[in-house]
Design a protein around this motif. Structure first.
Motif, mmCIF file in Angstrom:
data_model
loop_
_atom_site.group_PDB
_atom_site.id
_atom_site.type_symbol
_atom_site.label_atom_id
_atom_site.label_comp_id
_atom_site.label_asym_id
_atom_site.label_seq_id
_atom_site.Cartn_x
_atom_site.Cartn_y
_atom_site.Cartn_z
ATOM 1 N N ARG A 21 -19.565 31.126 21.094
ATOM 2 C CA ARG A 21 -21.001 30.810 21.074
ATOM 3 C C ARG A 21 -21.532 30.507 22.469
ATOM 4 O O ARG A 21 -22.614 30.952 22.845
ATOM 5 C CB ARG A 21 -21.247 29.610 20.160
ATOM 6 C CG ARG A 21 -22.196 29.926 19.058
ATOM 7 C CD ARG A 21 -22.347 28.776 18.117
ATOM 8 N NE ARG A 21 -23.731 28.348 18.207
ATOM 9 C CZ ARG A 21 -24.141 27.154 17.918
ATOM 10 N NH1 ARG A 21 -23.310 26.232 17.525
ATOM 11 N NH2 ARG A 21 -25.407 26.866 18.003
ATOM 12 N N ALA A 25 -24.135 33.004 24.805
ATOM 13 C CA ALA A 25 -25.423 32.483 25.284
ATOM 14 C C ALA A 25 -25.710 32.917 26.725
ATOM 15 O O ALA A 25 -26.859 32.905 27.157
ATOM 16 C CB ALA A 25 -25.454 30.956 25.173
ATOM 17 N N ASN A 28 -26.783 37.321 26.209
ATOM 18 C CA ASN A 28 -27.823 37.820 25.318
ATOM 19 C C ASN A 28 -29.166 37.370 25.890
ATOM 20 O O ASN A 28 -29.408 36.172 26.025
ATOM 21 C CB ASN A 28 -27.608 37.254 23.911
ATOM 22 C CG ASN A 28 -28.654 37.722 22.938
ATOM 23 O OD1 ASN A 28 -29.855 37.558 23.164
ATOM 24 N ND2 ASN A 28 -28.207 38.283 21.835
ATOM 25 N N LYS A 31 -31.053 34.691 23.928
ATOM 26 C CA LYS A 31 -30.407 33.379 24.028
ATOM 27 C C LYS A 31 -30.554 32.800 25.432
ATOM 28 O O LYS A 31 -30.923 31.637 25.606
ATOM 29 C CB LYS A 31 -28.926 33.492 23.656
ATOM 30 C CG LYS A 31 -28.697 33.878 22.221
ATOM 31 C CD LYS A 31 -27.232 34.098 21.936
ATOM 32 C CE LYS A 31 -27.040 34.574 20.503
ATOM 33 N NZ LYS A 31 -25.640 34.748 20.167
ATOM 34 N N TRP A 144 -29.959 23.437 23.804
ATOM 35 C CA TRP A 144 -30.479 24.652 23.176
ATOM 36 C C TRP A 144 -29.587 25.113 22.019
ATOM 37 O O TRP A 144 -30.088 25.537 20.981
ATOM 38 C CB TRP A 144 -30.612 25.769 24.214
ATOM 39 C CG TRP A 144 -31.225 26.999 23.626
ATOM 40 C CD1 TRP A 144 -32.552 27.285 23.502
ATOM 41 C CD2 TRP A 144 -30.533 28.099 23.035
ATOM 42 N NE1 TRP A 144 -32.722 28.479 22.877
ATOM 43 C CE2 TRP A 144 -31.497 29.009 22.580
ATOM 44 C CE3 TRP A 144 -29.187 28.389 22.843
ATOM 45 C CZ2 TRP A 144 -31.163 30.194 21.950
ATOM 46 C CZ3 TRP A 144 -28.855 29.582 22.209
ATOM 47 C CH2 TRP A 144 -29.830 30.468 21.778
ATOM 48 N N LEU A 145 -28.264 25.020 22.188
ATOM 49 C CA LEU A 145 -27.347 25.464 21.133
ATOM 50 C C LEU A 145 -27.580 24.726 19.815
ATOM 51 O O LEU A 145 -27.312 25.267 18.744
ATOM 52 C CB LEU A 145 -25.891 25.274 21.580
ATOM 53 C CG LEU A 145 -25.374 26.283 22.595
ATOM 54 C CD1 LEU A 145 -24.038 25.831 23.169
ATOM 55 C CD2 LEU A 145 -25.268 27.671 21.993
ATOM 56 N N ALA A 148 -32.096 25.370 18.880
ATOM 57 C CA ALA A 148 -32.680 26.703 18.688
ATOM 58 C C ALA A 148 -32.600 27.093 17.207
ATOM 59 O O ALA A 148 -31.662 26.746 16.517
ATOM 60 C CB ALA A 148 -31.944 27.730 19.530
ATOM 61 N N ALA A 152 -32.227 32.698 16.419
ATOM 62 C CA ALA A 152 -32.095 32.960 17.852
ATOM 63 C C ALA A 152 -30.652 32.929 18.301
ATOM 64 O O ALA A 152 -30.322 33.370 19.375
ATOM 65 C CB ALA A 152 -32.912 31.940 18.660
ATOM 66 N N GLN A 153 -29.790 32.349 17.479
ATOM 67 C CA GLN A 153 -28.398 32.202 17.876
ATOM 68 C C GLN A 153 -27.556 33.241 17.196
ATOM 69 O O GLN A 153 -26.494 33.539 17.454
ATOM 70 C CB GLN A 153 -27.894 30.806 17.543
ATOM 71 C CG GLN A 153 -28.649 29.775 18.353
ATOM 72 C CD GLN A 153 -28.076 28.397 18.145
ATOM 73 O OE1 GLN A 153 -26.887 28.219 17.958
ATOM 74 N NE2 GLN A 153 -28.923 27.417 18.186
#
Length: 153
Positions: A21, A25, A28, A31, A144-145, A148, A152-153
């Protein structure tokens, strides 16, 4: 870019998220737009382009006093989910390109990211602000992880 990089800084951050993950990030554009090179909420990115392959390039631009400032580079190594190496420059401020290495190691259910930024001969004048900037961005990525939307993830 010279192989002689006399100034080196290292920033480490532990994430509760998996290596995959965290790694994804970085590559992408949707992301990355949420945290990478976002140094202040009042300076949103106006462009986020990523060609996530060895030899591929990236360009992120934020607005500063109404002008788009580009952060650019080329990917030298892409080894999901462990390692990412790229050149990095901000042409508006310097013609030089630095080398950034991102190593991600699993740690329980999370991971530890170590970022090493190797700067050129004039790097000493940028070292402190660069270290603070990377630290702030990694905290931003961590936030953000978890904030979001799932889409979006």
């Amino acid at each position: 870019m010279s192989d002689d990089r006399p100034v080196k800084l290292t920033v480490t951050h532990r994430f509760k998220a998996s290596s995959e993950r965290v790694f994804d990030a970085w590559l992408n554009p949707v992301k990355a737009r949420g945290w990478l090179f976002v140094t202040a909420p009042e300076r949103p990115l106006v462009r986020a382009e990523i060609n996530a392959r060895v030899g591929g390039r990236f360009c992120f631009a934020d607005l500063r006093d109404g002008e788009a400032v580009e952060h650019v580079g080329e990917y030298l190594e892409v080894d999901r989910p462990r390692r990412l190496v790229f050149t990095f420059g901000v042409p508006k401020y310097s013609p030089d390109y630095d080398r950034v290495t991102v190593d991600i190691v699993p740690d329980g259910e999370g991971c530890v990211l170590t970022l090493t930024h190797e700067m050129g001969p004039d790097g000493e004048k940028w070292k402190d602000s660069t270290e603070k900037g990377w630290s702030k961005m990694l905290v931003g990525l961590d936030t953000w992880l978890y904030e979001a939307p799932a889409t979006a993830q």
